[in-house]
Design a protein around this motif. Structure first.
Motif, PDB file in Angstrom:
ATOM      1  N   LEU A 150       5.697  -1.200   4.150  1.00  0.00           N
ATOM      2  CA  LEU A 150       4.221  -0.494   2.444  1.00  0.00           C
ATOM      3  C   LEU A 150       4.916   0.342   2.142  1.00  0.00           C
ATOM      4  CD1 LEU A 150       1.367  -0.300   4.801  1.00  0.00           C
ATOM      5  CD2 LEU A 150       1.467  -1.986   3.479  1.00  0.00           C
ATOM      6  N   ARG A 151       5.389   0.669   0.823  1.00  0.00           N
ATOM      7  CA  ARG A 151       6.355   1.407  -0.068  1.00  0.00           C
ATOM      8  C   ARG A 151       5.228   2.173  -0.527  1.00  0.00           C
ATOM      9  NH1 ARG A 151      10.757   0.018   1.550  1.00  0.00           N
ATOM     10  NH2 ARG A 151      11.706  -2.084   1.705  1.00  0.00           N
ATOM     11  N   PRO A 152       4.406   3.881  -0.287  1.00  0.00           N
ATOM     12  CA  PRO A 152       3.604   4.301  -1.091  1.00  0.00           C
ATOM     13  C   PRO A 152       4.700   4.810  -2.376  1.00  0.00           C
ATOM     14  CG  PRO A 152       3.417   4.735   1.402  1.00  0.00           C
ATOM     15  CD  PRO A 152       4.847   3.715   1.416  1.00  0.00           C
ATOM     16  N   ASP A 153       3.989   5.438  -3.202  1.00  0.00           N
ATOM     17  CA  ASP A 153       4.895   5.633  -4.581  1.00  0.00           C
ATOM     18  C   ASP A 153       4.369   7.770  -4.567  1.00  0.00           C
ATOM     19  OD1 ASP A 153       2.173   6.008  -5.034  1.00  0.00           O
ATOM     20  OD2 ASP A 153       2.429   5.439  -7.021  1.00  0.00           O
ATOM     21  N   ASP A 154       3.634   7.661  -2.999  1.00  0.00           N
ATOM     22  CA  ASP A 154       2.982   9.509  -2.827  1.00  0.00           C
ATOM     23  C   ASP A 154       3.702   9.839  -1.566  1.00  0.00           C
ATOM     24  OD1 ASP A 154       1.650  12.049  -2.771  1.00  0.00           O
ATOM     25  OD2 ASP A 154       1.134  11.312  -5.323  1.00  0.00           O
ATOM     26  N   PRO A 155       4.133  11.279  -1.136  1.00  0.00           N
ATOM     27  CA  PRO A 155       4.480  11.191   0.200  1.00  0.00           C
ATOM     28  C   PRO A 155       2.888  11.859   0.885  1.00  0.00           C
ATOM     29  CG  PRO A 155       5.259  13.400  -2.066  1.00  0.00           C
ATOM     30  CD  PRO A 155       4.529  12.116  -2.766  1.00  0.00           C
ATOM     31  N   ARG A 156       1.611  12.357   0.337  1.00  0.00           N
ATOM     32  CA  ARG A 156       0.381  11.625   0.504  1.00  0.00           C
ATOM     33  C   ARG A 156       0.261  10.489   1.884  1.00  0.00           C
ATOM     34  NH1 ARG A 156      -1.430  13.407  -4.538  1.00  0.00           N
ATOM     35  NH2 ARG A 156      -1.705  15.661  -5.075  1.00  0.00           N
ATOM     36  N   LEU A 157       0.939   9.455   1.626  1.00  0.00           N
ATOM     37  CA  LEU A 157       1.009   8.664   2.364  1.00  0.00           C
ATOM     38  C   LEU A 157       2.225   7.758   2.882  1.00  0.00           C
ATOM     39  CD1 LEU A 157      -1.503   6.926   3.535  1.00  0.00           C
ATOM     40  CD2 LEU A 157      -1.314   5.055   1.662  1.00  0.00           C
ATOM     41  N   ARG A 158       2.112   8.166   4.431  1.00  0.00           N
ATOM     42  CA  ARG A 158       3.225   7.183   4.320  1.00  0.00           C
ATOM     43  C   ARG A 158       3.061   6.078   5.728  1.00  0.00           C
ATOM     44  NH1 ARG A 158       7.011   9.517   9.199  1.00  0.00           N
ATOM     45  NH2 ARG A 158       5.553  10.574   9.659  1.00  0.00           N
ATOM     46  N   ALA A 159       4.305   5.514   5.780  1.00  0.00           N
ATOM     47  CA  ALA A 159       4.284   4.601   6.563  1.00  0.00           C
ATOM     48  C   ALA A 159       5.094   4.275   7.695  1.00  0.00           C
ATOM     49  CB  ALA A 159       4.190   3.417   5.836  1.00  0.00           C
ATOM     50  N   PRO A 160       5.431   5.017   8.485  1.00  0.00           N
ATOM     51  CA  PRO A 160       7.054   5.565   9.996  1.00  0.00           C
ATOM     52  C   PRO A 160       6.852   3.788  10.121  1.00  0.00           C
ATOM     53  CG  PRO A 160       4.403   6.104  10.824  1.00  0.00           C
ATOM     54  CD  PRO A 160       4.039   5.219   9.010  1.00  0.00           C
ATOM     55  N   GLU A 161       6.380   2.657   9.821  1.00  0.00           N
ATOM     56  CA  GLU A 161       7.086   1.748  10.805  1.00  0.00           C
ATOM     57  C   GLU A 161       6.682   0.911  10.010  1.00  0.00           C
ATOM     58  OE1 GLU A 161       4.567   0.937  14.677  1.00  0.00           O
ATOM     59  OE2 GLU A 161       5.583   3.215  14.766  1.00  0.00           O
ATOM     60  N   ARG A 162       7.558  -0.462   9.872  1.00  0.00           N
ATOM     61  CA  ARG A 162       7.310  -1.693   9.575  1.00  0.00           C
ATOM     62  C   ARG A 162       6.176  -2.679  11.427  1.00  0.00           C
ATOM     63  NH1 ARG A 162      12.519  -4.233   6.687  1.00  0.00           N
ATOM     64  NH2 ARG A 162      12.975  -1.956   5.439  1.00  0.00           N
ATOM     65  N   ARG A 163       5.235  -3.419  10.592  1.00  0.00           N
ATOM     66  CA  ARG A 163       3.996  -4.051  11.688  1.00  0.00           C
ATOM     67  C   ARG A 163       5.855  -5.828  11.309  1.00  0.00           C
ATOM     68  NH1 ARG A 163       0.187  -3.000  14.449  1.00  0.00           N
ATOM     69  NH2 ARG A 163       0.878  -1.834  14.275  1.00  0.00           N
ATOM     70  N   THR A 164       5.578  -6.236  12.296  1.00  0.00           N
ATOM     71  CA  THR A 164       6.124  -7.684  12.366  1.00  0.00           C
ATOM     72  C   THR A 164       4.917  -8.582  13.696  1.00  0.00           C
ATOM     73  OG1 THR A 164       8.288  -6.878  13.420  1.00  0.00           O
ATOM     74  CG2 THR A 164       8.078  -9.001  13.634  1.00  0.00           C
ATOM     75  N   VAL A 165       4.909  -9.425  12.118  1.00  0.00           N
ATOM     76  CA  VAL A 165       3.461 -10.638  12.501  1.00  0.00           C
ATOM     77  C   VAL A 165       4.436 -11.555  12.775  1.00  0.00           C
ATOM     78  CG1 VAL A 165       3.013 -10.842  10.660  1.00  0.00           C
ATOM     79  CG2 VAL A 165       1.171 -10.974  12.135  1.00  0.00           C
ATOM     80  N   THR A 166       3.965 -13.144  13.369  1.00  0.00           N
ATOM     81  CA  THR A 166       4.117 -14.074  13.102  1.00  0.00           C
ATOM     82  C   THR A 166       2.605 -14.390  12.694  1.00  0.00           C
ATOM     83  OG1 THR A 166       5.858 -14.538  15.001  1.00  0.00           O
ATOM     84  CG2 THR A 166       4.431 -16.498  14.315  1.00  0.00           C
ATOM     85  N   ILE A 167       3.013 -15.603  11.162  1.00  0.00           N
ATOM     86  CA  ILE A 167       2.294 -16.073  10.745  1.00  0.00           C
ATOM     87  C   ILE A 167       2.020 -17.645  11.100  1.00  0.00           C
ATOM     88  CG2 ILE A 167       1.155 -17.052   8.517  1.00  0.00           C
ATOM     89  CD1 ILE A 167       3.151 -14.787   7.447  1.00  0.00           C
TER      90      ILE A 167
END
Length: 837
Positions: A670-687
């Motif tokens: 996730l890449r928010p365009d505003d610092p009001r929301l932050r995604a500190p980590e990625r989530r790995t998933v097997t589809i």
């Protein structure tokens, strides 16, 4: 009677020639000798001309009289033989020939140089024809457009040839005249055989078994392959001409042979079986699969593809599967398979995605997707060599070239440039074919050297097999060359053997890549060579193993693009698509299952055969890019409505869709365009892999992934969602999608305060109510603990307005003598009254 200059005898039917006076005859003889000697000396300066006029029926215009030698026996003469020559005369004019006659002439001197052979063969109608030995009338007028055959025979004794004559070629001519006027001449050669042993010249022949170009339409390619391998097709005639001649080496495209072996047409598979059977006992070389144009890759600065899978072997032909670029009709999107069940076999070994230079996967915001398909390619898949080994690394099912040598390159240009030769060497080839016109010996050389040389490149030395231009033109000549070409081949080889009788040399005939033979003519020439004691047909392997002679040669051109080769822009477009696909394939456990079925599509447009089919090449390039793009759209992020986010920390749900028929492991970013929301980590998933329903239609799978985010303050934030490969996080594997998140993280704090205030108010109200309800109407008004109520007041109840007020209290004294005190509404006055009482 044998005609000679001294006797003045002439052929029957020839016009009378007035005799010259003795001084004049002497002068003529001296001039002729001067011309002959001068021509011989000058001819000896060049061992072999760069080109040769292929002997044909007289080269006059269509409206002329022509003559063609149709038979000459024997091909080499010994004492006691009778020369028999058959010819066909055709009247191409609009006039009738009244009394046509055909005369046979011979130049009694042995032709000692190759330039002298060329001079005799290329002399015009008015040139010398030698001494007439016999003639024949055609037996009547020859009408316009008509043809007539004639046979001329003469004993060897009348040719002024005997056991003491030097062996070698003599020029003979067939002259057509009418009423004494010379109309046409066909010149050829007879060979006077040596009386003893001679050192033979060794001759190797090599033919290319490549093409036709692979059409993106499978049906069209099947039709083209059937036509090419048929009895009247080029490949069919090539096999017919060389199958029984094991002296002829083959240089073949393994993909062509594998496609033929796996074809549905029985005639095509029969051709492949014949190739397999006829390959035993001959020099055989395998090119890289699909015959990529080495010159084009060299000029574009790209490496050659390696490890390209071959077409499916016969056992896999017709297996179920669908095009990896097929579209899911249910939802109309570009949902594709991974291609693991397509009809293309994958051969063996690693997928060669990593050997594409300059290409990259789609870039994410963090880094560009580099070369994702790394790893050395297995040379056993396409027959390409990765070192100096002579044979393929492993046998691939359906590969008819298993065990063939792979160290020979045959570029698309007759004369490859140095850049092409360098790339061939860097790609594992230790030798290359150089056609007519390349590496020409120095003009001062008076003999024909062996057709092998060494070329220095930046990638190491390369052994060049240098084709003899004259012999190559003669052996590859088709219709119209006939007997004269066969006799010229014998004459050329005889002169080469005579140039240095004590030194054996080895020459090469490299038949053109597009050679479309006339099997009967080619076989007749090989038979004539086999019977000649001055020629020894030898395998190409032995020429490769010989030591290059120490002679000066013209260098190869440095960098000259060939006509019709694939453009650099097209090559780089293919390279990018291939690298992008290899990068995308890292989402699955075995990337080769995704890349292998599509790999041939990136290589086939680069084939040398497409030089003659440029419009079809454009379609092939577009087809390869489309298939790659369709597979790379197999993963997608599903768009969604705006999301209300009211917590400081929470998992944001993202839905991922897959049409790959195998599990795909990705990371959701996730890449928010505003610092009001932050995604500190990625989530790995097997589809999970997509499935198919009972009708065989693809059913996509969808997976919801919760990605942890943190909110600060309030506001609307646009979030870009992208999928990257878990194995290579810098590689983006799906088009990014955006949606809006309504961040209301401060609502949680305000809500807490509001709830706390409300709880406090509720608590106070509860206490107040409890106290208010705590006054009992049975208690005496004005009673205190230490003062009992006044008599009669025990039955008095407080008024409704007084009940429950904080200032009121009632007391009872159930037992005598116990004191009770009550505070009356009047306050102290009531207490005083009690005291008085």
């Amino acid at each position: 009677m044998t005609p000679s200059p001294s006797s003045g005898a002439r052929p029957r039917g020839a016009a009378p020639v007035p005799l010259l006076a003795p001084p004049a005859r002497l002068l003529v003889v001296l001039v002729v000798l001067l011309v002959v000697v001068g021509g011989a000396v000058l001819g000896g300066l060049a061992a072999a001309p760069a080109t040769a006029a292929v002997p044909r029926a007289t080269e006059e215009a269509d409206d002329a009289v022509t003559v063609e030698v149709t038979s000459l026996q024997p091909t080499r003469l010994v004492p006691g033989d009778t020369l028999t020559l058959a010819a066909r005369v055709t009247n191409g004019t609009a006039e009738t020939l009244a009394a046509p006659a055909v005369a046979l002439g011979i130049d009694g001197r042995a032709l000692a140089t190759r330039s002298a052979l060329e001079s005799w063969a290329s002399t015009g109608v008015d040139g010398r024809v030698g001494i007439g030995v016999t003639s024949e009338d055609l037996g009547g007028p020859l009408a316009p457009g008509a043809s007539a055959d004639v046979t001329l025979s003469v004993p060897v004794a009348e040719l002024n040839l005997n056991a003491g004559s030097s062996w070698g070629p003599r020029g003979v001519s067939v002259t057509v005249s009418d009423a004494g006027a010379r109309l046409a001449v066909q010149r050829t050669f007879v060979l006077w055989a040596p009386s003893g042993d001679v050192t033979p010249v060794r001759l190797s022949v090599v033919a290319a078994m490549t093409g036709p170009p692979v059409d993106p339409d499978p049906t069209a390619y099947d039709d083209a392959l059937a036509a090419a391998t048929g009895a009247e097709g080029r490949l069919g005639r090539l096999l017919a001409a060389t199958a029984e001649a094991t002296e002829v080496g083959w240089v073949a495209d393994p993909a062509l042979l594998a496609a033929a072996a796996g074809a549905e047409d029985p005639a095509v598979t029969a051709w492949a079986d014949d190739v397999r059977a006829a390959s035993a006992g001959r020099s055989t070389f395998a090119l890289r699969a699909y015959d990529p144009d080495v010159s084009a890759f060299a000029h574009a600065g790209l490496p050659l593809p390696e490890g390209t899978p071959l077409p499916a072997p016969p056992s896999d032909h017709g297996s179920s599967g669908s095009d990896p670029a097929s579209t899911d009709a249910e939802d109309g999107s570009a949902d594709t398979e991974d291609g693991s069940t397509t009809g293309s076999g994958d051969g063996s070994g690693d997928e060669g995605g990593g050997d594409s230079a300059g290409g990259s996967g789609e870039e994410s915001d963090d880094a560009s997707a580099g070369d994702a398909g790394g790893g050395d390619a297995d040379a056993g898949t396409d027959g390409s060599a990765t070192g100096t080994g002579d044979t393929t690394g492993s046998a691939v099912p359906g590969d008819l070239t298993a065990g063939w040598r792979t160290d020979l390159a045959w570029p698309g240009d007759a004369v490859p440039d140095l850049a092409t030769t360098t790339l061939a060497a860097a790609s594992g080839a230790t030798s290359t074919i150089v056609g007519p016109g390349g590496l020409v010996p120095d003009e001062s050389l008076t003999y024909t050297p062996s057709g092998v040389a060494q070329v220095a490149t930046d990638a190491g030395p390369v052994t060049a097999l240098v084709a003899d231009p004259v012999l190559t033109a003669l052996l590859s000549a088709g219709d119209g060359s006939g007997v004269s070409a066969t006799q010229r081949v014998l004459a050329e080889t005889a002169v080469i053997a005579r140039e240095r009788p004590a030194e054996q040399r080895h020459v090469l005939v490299a038949l053109p890549r597009t050679w479309d033979p006339e099997p009967s003519l080619f076989s007749a020439r090989l038979d004539a060579l086999r019977s000649a004691p001055w020629v020894e047909l030898a395998p190409v392997d032995e020429l490769l193993a010989s030591v290059p002679p120490d002679v000066e040669r013209t260098p190869l051109p440095r960098d000259v693009p060939g006509a019709g080769e694939i453009t650099e822009a097209q090559l780089r477009a293919l390279d990018r698509s291939r690298a992008d696909l290899a990068a995308f394939a890292t989402v699955v456990a075995d990337p080769a299952t995704v890349t292998s079925p599509l790999e041939p599509g990136f290589v086939t447009p680069t084939a040398v055969a497409f030089r003659a089919a440029e419009p079809l090449r454009v379609l092939a390039v577009q087809h390869a890019e489309q298939r790659s793009g369709a597979v790379r759209q197999s993963l997608s992020v599903q768009t969604r409505a705006p999301f209300l986010f009211v917590a400081e920390q929470e998992d944001l749900p993202v839905r991922v869709r897959s049409t790959l028929e195998q599990d795909a492991t990705v990371q959701v970013v996730l890449r928010p365009d505003d610092p009001r929301l932050r995604a500190p980590e990625r989530r790995t998933v097997t589809i999970p892999a997509a499935t198919r329903d009972d009708d065989g239609d693809l059913v996509a799978t969808e997976t919801s992934v919760g990605v942890p985010v943190e909110g600060f303050g309030s506001g609307n934030v646009t979030v870009e969602v992208e999928l990257v490969s878990a194995a290579q996080p810098q590689v983006r594997v799906a088009e990014p999608q955006e949606f809006v998140v309504r961040v209301r993280a401060d609502w949680e704090s305000v809500g807490t305060v509001v709830v706390a205030v409300l709880l406090g108010i509720a608590l106070v109200a509860g206490i107040w109510r409890t106290v208010r309800r705590g006054r009992s109407p049975r208690r005496l008004a004005g009673a205190t603990v230490d003062q009992p109520a006044a008599p009669g007041q025990g039955a008095t109840s407080a008024t409704p307005g007084e009940a429950g007020t904080p200032g009121q209290a009632a007391a009872t004294s159930p037992e005598p003598g116990r004191m009770a005190t009550a505070t009356a509404p009047d306050g102290p006055a009531r207490r005083d009254e009690g005291r008085r009482e």
